[in-house]
Design an enzyme around this catalytic site. Structure first.
Site, PDB file in Angstrom:
ATOM      1  N   VAL A  61     -32.640  30.288  20.131  1.00 25.47           N
ATOM      2  CA  VAL A  61     -33.470  30.659  21.235  1.00 25.47           C
ATOM      3  C   VAL A  61     -34.695  31.297  20.830  1.00 25.47           C
ATOM      4  CG1 VAL A  61     -33.421  32.106  23.364  1.00 25.47           C
ATOM      5  CG2 VAL A  61     -31.278  31.031  22.413  1.00 25.47           C
ATOM      6  N   VAL A  85     -27.195  35.196  21.548  1.00 24.52           N
ATOM      7  CA  VAL A  85     -28.498  34.689  20.782  1.00 24.52           C
ATOM      8  C   VAL A  85     -29.803  34.971  21.913  1.00 24.52           C
ATOM      9  CG1 VAL A  85     -29.738  32.985  19.748  1.00 24.52           C
ATOM     10  CG2 VAL A  85     -27.258  33.498  19.057  1.00 24.52           C
ATOM     11  N   ALA A 106     -37.233  35.689  18.634  1.00 24.60           N
ATOM     12  CA  ALA A 106     -36.234  34.368  18.723  1.00 24.60           C
ATOM     13  C   ALA A 106     -35.034  34.913  18.015  1.00 24.60           C
ATOM     14  CB  ALA A 106     -36.754  33.391  17.840  1.00 24.60           C
ATOM     15  N   LYS A 107     -33.885  34.149  18.167  1.00 25.26           N
ATOM     16  CA  LYS A 107     -32.678  34.518  17.349  1.00 25.26           C
ATOM     17  C   LYS A 107     -32.072  33.274  17.282  1.00 25.26           C
ATOM     18  CE  LYS A 107     -30.681  38.460  15.838  1.00 25.26           C
ATOM     19  NZ  LYS A 107     -31.561  39.460  15.398  1.00 25.26           N
ATOM     20  N   GLY A 108     -31.051  33.030  16.224  1.00 28.29           N
ATOM     21  CA  GLY A 108     -30.075  31.906  16.278  1.00 28.29           C
ATOM     22  C   GLY A 108     -28.943  32.055  15.546  1.00 28.29           C
TER      23      GLY A 108
END
Ligand code: GLU
Length: 418
Positions: A61, A85, A106-108
């Protein structure tokens, strides 16, 4: 945006709404600031060691694109969802903006249990996940880093998979890599070091002597363990630590050298002979001067916040305290909160240094890095404390206000696109 439906996402949205009210952000600007810009869900097929093929769900994301590429960790944990996320990506945005880094958040992650996978399976999972994300990441697009359940080796596989695709070594595509392939000195220790630096600053602020202080640390991964060791170096006595398997308490102070050997042998702090067993729930309410939640989100809630007995709450984890618990903490001047987006920012700050060094192919010494890190943390701490006192708001509200206002300003200057 019910695609992100998840308690942690609702929590991040609620925090944002409170900040937006405080900053008086007009309705027209709110959703654009709040909701992630884009998200990608991928299926990651992996051949297990026994020959079976299993498909894992992977996510990334990207929250906003107004200040530069997006930045944030990759989490491997069974409970990873796109909503979790997304919340973590939002917090990365406010964190990067608070630290004045030229990134959106962001993160994933992948919904998997890395503790139940072999090295070979983890490598195949990581390479395939990276392949699926090839057009969604890049040194000027989105730069992953380690998070819960991932480490330097994970980043090495990501960097290699991306580089093979690009036809040239591209170290700047991820941070938190091993130093041997373009990682930065001091990155591994950065988050924990930052937590203890700021806890020390908070001790100065409330007039607590490190040599007389005790600390309790929840989570003994990369953040919690380094925070414990470096708090001990400031003179603080570490009386309890825990991880996903259990905790250990010794009111006279844990012998960290022996604990380290026990963890190396058993992969957990649980059943450490130098302390008595304690559950994670008990650990959080153990009387101490510094409480460091450094595990998962939503640990300090309306249910246990009244039992918390610390002078400083140093949030090493992302989102460990719910907004309901915050309402109680706001009425408890006895607890000084160092909010997550400030307290654990050391990691992404040194990630930024790593990215800059990779882009220039020019590397700095560890002293230079730690020095620069502490200067940035000092600056952000001072600004947050100043705003909190000036406006009579909590440290969390102050830190989030600084972060959200900077993203808002960038969006205002640029227009509707990012
Ligand atoms: N996963 C870490 C965090 O939550 C580090 C992110 C990064 O270095 O990009 O802040």
């Amino acid at each position: 945006m019910h695609v992100y439906d998840h308690p942690t996402f609702h929590m991040a949205c609620r925090q944002f709404d409170l900040v937006a009210d405080h900053l008086d952000i007009p309705a027209n600007d709110r959703d654009r600031l709040k909701y992630p810009k884009r998200a990608l869900t991928v299926a990651v097929p992996v051949r297990r060691d026994d020959g079976k093929v299993e498909v894992f769900a992977g996510y990334r994301v990207q929250h906003h694109l107004a200040l530069g590429p997006t930045k944030g960790g990759m989490r491997y944990h069974p409970d990873v969802t796109v909503g979790e996320v997304a919340a973590l990506a939002m917090w990365m945005s406010w964190k990067c903006a608070l630290m004045n880094l030229p990134y959106g958040g962001a993160k994933g992650g992948v919904a998997c249990d890395p503790t139940q996978m072999s090295i070979g399976e983890l490598e195949r999972l990581t390479r395939r996940f990276t392949q699926e994300l090839i057009h969604f990441i890049g040194p000027q697009v989105d730069i992953p880093a380690p998070d819960l359940g991932t480490n330097e080796q994970t980043m090495a596989w990501m960097m290699d998979t991306y580089s093979v695709h690009a036809g040239q070594a591209t170290p700047a595509v991820v941070t938190g890599k091993p130093v041997a392939i373009g990682g930065s000195l001091g990155r591994r220790e950065a988050t924990g070091r930052g937590v203890s630096y700021l806890a020390n600053r908070a001790m100065d602020t409330i007039g607590l002597n490190a040599n007389e202080a005790t600390a309790v640390v929840q989570g003994f991964g990369n953040v919690g363990s380094v925070a414990a060791y470096s708090l001990a170096r400031y003179g603080v006595k570490i009386i309890a630590v825990s991880d996903a398997f259990g905790g250990t308490l010794n009111a006279r102070g844990l012998d960290l050298g022996k604990l380290q050997k026990h963890v190396a042998r058993t992969k957990s702090v649980a059943h450490f002979p130098g302390g008595e067993s304690i559950s994670n729930e008990q650990l959080l309410v153990t009387p101490c001067d510094i409480l460091v939640p450094a595990a998962m989100e939503r640990q300090i809630t309306a249910a246990n916040v009244n039992q918390i007995k610390c002078r400083i709450l140093a949030e090493g984890a992302n989102g460990p305290t719910t907004p309901d618990a915050d309402l109680v903490l706001d009425q408890r001047p006895d607890v000084f909160v160092i909010p997550d987006i400030l307290c654990n920012a050391g990691g992404v700050v040194v990630s930024y240094f790593e990215w800059v060094q990779d882009l220039q192919s020019f590397f700095w010494s560890e002293t230079e890095i730690t020095d620069k890190l502490f200067r940035l943390l000092e600056n952000a701490f001072t600004q947050t404390l100043h705003l909190s006192r000036k406006q009579n708001i909590s440290m969390r509200m102050a830190a989030l206000s600084l972060g959200v206002a900077r993203v808002r300003e960038a969006k205002k200057l640029r227009g509707l696109f990012p």
